[in-house]
Design a protein around this motif. Sequence first.
Motif, PDB file in Angstrom:
ATOM      1  N   GLY A  79      87.921 -23.850 141.528  1.00 57.55           N
ATOM      2  CA  GLY A  79      89.265 -23.474 141.937  1.00 57.55           C
ATOM      3  C   GLY A  79      89.266 -22.115 142.604  1.00 57.55           C
ATOM      4  O   GLY A  79      88.254 -21.675 143.159  1.00 57.55           O
TER       5      GLY A  79
ATOM      6  N   ASN B 211      92.968 -16.988 141.422  1.00 59.98           N
ATOM      7  CA  ASN B 211      94.298 -16.838 140.838  1.00 59.98           C
ATOM      8  C   ASN B 211      94.729 -18.052 140.023  1.00 59.98           C
ATOM      9  O   ASN B 211      95.839 -18.079 139.478  1.00 59.98           O
ATOM     10  CB  ASN B 211      95.329 -16.569 141.940  1.00 59.98           C
ATOM     11  N   ASP B 212      93.862 -19.062 139.929  1.00 61.80           N
ATOM     12  CA  ASP B 212      94.187 -20.257 139.154  1.00 61.80           C
ATOM     13  C   ASP B 212      94.062 -19.977 137.658  1.00 61.80           C
ATOM     14  O   ASP B 212      93.355 -19.053 137.233  1.00 61.80           O
ATOM     15  CB  ASP B 212      93.255 -21.409 139.522  1.00 61.80           C
ATOM     16  N   ASN B 213      94.717 -20.798 136.859  1.00 57.07           N
ATOM     17  CA  ASN B 213      94.543 -20.755 135.416  1.00 57.07           C
ATOM     18  C   ASN B 213      93.072 -20.968 135.082  1.00 57.07           C
ATOM     19  O   ASN B 213      92.382 -21.744 135.763  1.00 57.07           O
ATOM     20  CB  ASN B 213      95.404 -21.845 134.772  1.00 57.07           C
TER      21      ASN B 213
ATOM     22  N   ASN C 279      91.425 -24.249 135.245  1.00 55.38           N
ATOM     23  CA  ASN C 279      91.316 -24.946 136.530  1.00 55.38           C
ATOM     24  C   ASN C 279      90.418 -24.224 137.526  1.00 55.38           C
ATOM     25  O   ASN C 279      90.586 -24.350 138.739  1.00 55.38           O
ATOM     26  CB  ASN C 279      92.714 -25.115 137.145  1.00 55.38           C
ATOM     27  N   ARG C 280      89.450 -23.463 137.011  1.00 55.88           N
ATOM     28  CA  ARG C 280      88.518 -22.743 137.894  1.00 55.88           C
ATOM     29  C   ARG C 280      87.226 -22.448 137.159  1.00 55.88           C
ATOM     30  O   ARG C 280      87.177 -22.443 135.922  1.00 55.88           O
ATOM     31  CB  ARG C 280      89.130 -21.419 138.365  1.00 55.88           C
TER      32      ARG C 280
ATOM     33  N   ARG D 163      91.127 -27.105 146.843  1.00 58.33           N
ATOM     34  CA  ARG D 163      92.303 -27.837 147.324  1.00 58.33           C
ATOM     35  C   ARG D 163      91.943 -29.000 148.238  1.00 58.33           C
ATOM     36  O   ARG D 163      92.819 -29.725 148.691  1.00 58.33           O
ATOM     37  CB  ARG D 163      93.224 -26.910 148.104  1.00 58.33           C
TER      38      ARG D 163
END
Length: 228
Positions: free
Chosen positions: A123, A126-128, A131-132, A178
Amino acid sequence: MATTKIEFAVPMSCQSCVDKVSNVLNGMDGIKNFEVDFSQERVVVESSLPIHQLQAALETSGKRGSIKGVVRFTEVEEKCVIDGTIDGLKPGPHGFHIYSSGDLSQGCDSIGDHYNPYNRPHGGPNDNIQNRHLGDLGNILSDESGRAAFRIIDKHIKVHDVIGRSVAVTAQADDLGRGSNISSKMDGNSGERIGCGIIARSAGILENTKRICLCSGVTLWDEKGATS
């Protein structure tokens, strides 16, 4: 003598550039093999020679042949600040990540995958954290001179966890997970690693005296208070 593969980003605008680089490297003692990739503007050299010697040889062709820079990791107030400059890049965005290993025995090919201790999909920074990858630092932007200056603030990375691992910059921009293909969730479709380095502990004042061995040129470190 052992050889190592080293990758250089080399600006090339025509076939004449390829020929100049090839002519410089052809027949050089200590070079086992090399590949000049015009489309990716990169040169991969398998050699027993030190990097600075290869860099100097490439520069005689009129091309700037190295990616180099300094990256600092500093913990402040429960956050980690990652800042630095990297030179020798193509203008535009490039993926920037922490990798699991500090093994440079095969250049950037042996540093493993993105640092991902929680086994999450790829990810953006800045993702949670669910999720990265912990090592996902997003993109850095190189200007027309080939320099990327950056400052990234991350609230999850701890310096003591990444010492001994590595950082690398990639040939292409990171899509931050993405994209619609499988690769997007693995590395953000960011392409090959074109420059990398080991994350090492920085010594404080009067700590870890640095010495250069006169016979071999190897850097030696004396750990303060260490016993054998």
